[in-house]
Design a protein around this motif. Structure first.
Motif, PDB file in Angstrom:
ATOM      1  N   UNK A   1       0.795  -1.036   0.101  1.00  0.00           N
ATOM      2  CA  UNK A   1       0.067   0.037   0.126  1.00  0.00           C
ATOM      3  C   UNK A   1       0.838   1.313   0.165  1.00  0.00           C
ATOM      4  N   UNK A   2       0.800   2.201  -0.935  1.00  0.00           N
ATOM      5  CA  UNK A   2       1.533   3.213  -1.138  1.00  0.00           C
ATOM      6  C   UNK A   2       0.445   4.523  -0.905  1.00  0.00           C
ATOM      7  N   UNK A   3       1.027   5.423  -0.221  1.00  0.00           N
ATOM      8  CA  UNK A   3       0.082   6.499   0.199  1.00  0.00           C
ATOM      9  C   UNK A   3       0.383   7.475  -0.908  1.00  0.00           C
ATOM     10  N   UNK A   4      -0.451   8.468  -0.970  1.00  0.00           N
ATOM     11  CA  UNK A   4      -0.176   9.353  -2.042  1.00  0.00           C
ATOM     12  C   UNK A   4       0.988  10.377  -1.738  1.00  0.00           C
ATOM     13  N   UNK A   5       2.018   9.700  -1.677  1.00  0.00           N
ATOM     14  CA  UNK A   5       3.510  10.315  -1.324  1.00  0.00           C
ATOM     15  C   UNK A   5       4.527  10.073  -2.383  1.00  0.00           C
ATOM     16  N   UNK A   6       5.256  11.153  -2.644  1.00  0.00           N
ATOM     17  CA  UNK A   6       6.287  10.878  -3.798  1.00  0.00           C
ATOM     18  C   UNK A   6       7.570  10.291  -2.763  1.00  0.00           C
ATOM     19  N   UNK A   7       7.374   9.942  -1.564  1.00  0.00           N
ATOM     20  CA  UNK A   7       8.613   9.337  -0.835  1.00  0.00           C
ATOM     21  C   UNK A   7       8.645   7.909  -0.623  1.00  0.00           C
ATOM     22  N   UNK A   8       7.418   7.137  -1.195  1.00  0.00           N
ATOM     23  CA  UNK A   8       7.302   5.737  -0.750  1.00  0.00           C
ATOM     24  C   UNK A   8       7.880   4.915  -1.915  1.00  0.00           C
ATOM     25  N   UNK A   9       8.616   3.997  -1.908  1.00  0.00           N
ATOM     26  CA  UNK A   9       9.294   3.120  -2.849  1.00  0.00           C
ATOM     27  C   UNK A   9       9.591   1.688  -2.317  1.00  0.00           C
ATOM     28  N   UNK A  10       9.594   0.924  -3.216  1.00  0.00           N
ATOM     29  CA  UNK A  10       9.969  -0.525  -2.864  1.00  0.00           C
ATOM     30  C   UNK A  10      11.437  -0.451  -4.011  1.00  0.00           C
ATOM     31  N   UNK A  11      12.382  -0.666  -3.687  1.00  0.00           N
ATOM     32  CA  UNK A  11      13.791  -0.987  -4.565  1.00  0.00           C
ATOM     33  C   UNK A  11      14.472  -2.293  -4.327  1.00  0.00           C
ATOM     34  N   UNK A  12      14.934  -2.669  -5.246  1.00  0.00           N
ATOM     35  CA  UNK A  12      15.909  -3.864  -5.425  1.00  0.00           C
ATOM     36  C   UNK A  12      17.009  -3.357  -5.843  1.00  0.00           C
ATOM     37  N   UNK A  13      18.119  -4.371  -5.335  1.00  0.00           N
ATOM     38  CA  UNK A  13      19.452  -4.204  -5.797  1.00  0.00           C
ATOM     39  C   UNK A  13      19.482  -4.471  -7.212  1.00  0.00           C
ATOM     40  N   UNK A  14      20.636  -4.525  -7.734  1.00  0.00           N
ATOM     41  CA  UNK A  14      20.646  -4.810  -9.280  1.00  0.00           C
ATOM     42  C   UNK A  14      20.158  -6.218  -9.876  1.00  0.00           C
ATOM     43  N   UNK A  15      19.012  -6.102 -10.697  1.00  0.00           N
ATOM     44  CA  UNK A  15      18.644  -7.118 -11.289  1.00  0.00           C
ATOM     45  C   UNK A  15      18.800  -7.405 -12.603  1.00  0.00           C
TER      46      UNK A  15
END
Length: 94
Positions: free
Chosen positions: A55-69
């Motif tokens: 669940x991402x709120x209406x925010x530009x600061x939320x993300x899920x990131x992965x190392x190099x794929x």
């Protein structure tokens, strides 16, 4: 006449064949590899269509990131998103 049935979760692991990473987004765990997602800006996980979902709120600061794929010479990315509000200029990939 076409009939529809309820979506069922993958129970025989066929979807995971030849994948380098697979994130169900029930949490940050990689279900087939070792690339755990980094939770930036406190993305929460709540009841989804099947099990949990991110669940991402209406925010530009939320993300899920992965190392190099690495994709090698070819690859694909697929996901399903349920948008609950109008487009506010956000993006899925950076």
């Amino acid at each position: 006449m076409r009939t529809t049935s309820a979506f069922q979760p993958n129970t025989n692991d066929l979807l995971q064949t030849d994948l380098s990473s697979y994130w169900k987004l029930e949490n940050t765990t990689d279900s087939v590899g070792s690339k755990t997602l980094t939770n930036n800006g406190t993305v929460t996980f709540s009841t989804g269509k099947i099990l949990n979902g991110a669940v991402f709120s209406n925010s530009t600061t939320q993300s899920l990131t992965a190392s190099s794929v690495a994709f090698g010479t070819a690859g694909s990315i697929s996901f399903w998103a349920f948008i609950t509000t109008g487009d506010t200029g956000g993006y899925f990939f950076d």
